[in-house]
Design an enzyme around this catalytic site. Sequence first.
Site, PDB file in Angstrom:
ATOM      1  N   CYS A 136       2.171   7.970  -1.339  1.00 28.64           N
ATOM      2  CA  CYS A 136       1.254   6.516  -1.604  1.00 28.64           C
ATOM      3  C   CYS A 136       0.092   6.941  -0.731  1.00 28.64           C
ATOM      4  CB  CYS A 136       1.878   5.318  -1.547  1.00 28.64           C
ATOM      5  SG  CYS A 136       3.345   5.352  -2.599  1.00 28.64           S
ATOM      6  N   HIS A 179      -3.820   0.890  -2.626  1.00 24.28           N
ATOM      7  CA  HIS A 179      -3.134   1.568  -3.369  1.00 24.28           C
ATOM      8  C   HIS A 179      -2.156   0.646  -4.362  1.00 24.28           C
ATOM      9  CE1 HIS A 179       0.550   3.755  -4.378  1.00 24.28           C
ATOM     10  NE2 HIS A 179       1.448   3.005  -3.916  1.00 24.28           N
ATOM     11  N   ASN A 195       2.375   2.415 -10.617  1.00 21.94           N
ATOM     12  CA  ASN A 195       2.245   2.909  -9.296  1.00 21.94           C
ATOM     13  C   ASN A 195       2.124   4.639  -9.496  1.00 21.94           C
ATOM     14  OD1 ASN A 195       2.439   4.383  -6.766  1.00 21.94           O
ATOM     15  ND2 ASN A 195       3.787   2.671  -6.034  1.00 21.94           N
TER      16      ASN A 195
END
Length: 336
Positions: free
Chosen positions: A118, A263, A293
């Site tokens: 991430c 993020h 995501n």
Amino acid sequence: MSTLRHSEIAGVGHYVPERVVTNADLTELMETTDEWIQERTGIRERRWFEEGKDTTANMGANAARKALEMAGLTPDDVQMIVFATLSPDYFFPGSGVLLQRELGIVAPIPAFDVRNQCSGFVYALSMADQFIKTGMYDTVLVVGSEIHSSGLDISTRGRGVSVIFGDGAGAVVLRPSTREGHGILSTHLHSQGEHAEELIVKEPGSNRNNRVDYVMANELDMYPYMNGQNVFKHAVVRFPQVIKEALDQNGYESKDIDMLIPHQANLRITQFVQQKMGLTDDKIFSNIQRYGNTTAASVPIALSEAVQEGRIKRGDLVCLAAFGSGFTWASALIKW
């Protein structure tokens, strides 16, 4: 005494697969509901790749072409590729060289992968920034691209993780800044390896005498595992810390931020960070509702959309921030 150059983002672009998978679609595959997913993540839909059409490398190439076009450049102008992904097309070689091939770059330029999940794109951006600062290269392509959907446990057993992730790619082109005081002001990278197993895809690992036999007998280890409560607990601490670190180093306060691109991990995390930093809705960008995501792709996709929508303007103070598996976390402060 020579001074280091600043690098700036000269172009942005993104690509997402055409296939839209809604929460309602997932109810046909597992025991879940739209309300359950939205309450816990904020996600309404995500994109999944189409086999035979999308690959990690060619999605990155689609995003890269848009970024290069915005910068007024061609693939032949690229002097280095930094490719952030946790889902490469092959175990090896990395997707960076595959992207080089996809773009038709025949020059033997360096191309390498960054595997920081991430936080991968911000790590990659920081690495590219160093090469520009020192004068080694003038045009660096930084890409984040992911295909998660092919590696998820799409069942009731795996729903706690599988409803979260989506596929997509984003890219930026870095060039030396021609404007004093503009460009990437600083980047900040951190990790805490003691938490490595809290968010992990364990197999196929190399520490088996016969990894194929082991995986066949332990197939669940090929799916992502996440200790969601622990990840959330650390994320809501590390996000504000690394944002403040960037602001402090450059003499700014949170009220000076014009746009925060976090993020896209979980809408609840984003909302917590927004409240902690005292940011109004117009100063933070969220698209997790539509894409889920996308790990290393999430920051560049969001950045590209924010630029396209006119929410980032010349002279704005922009902060990128990420937290994820590793644990790793990172930020970049940019005077646009």
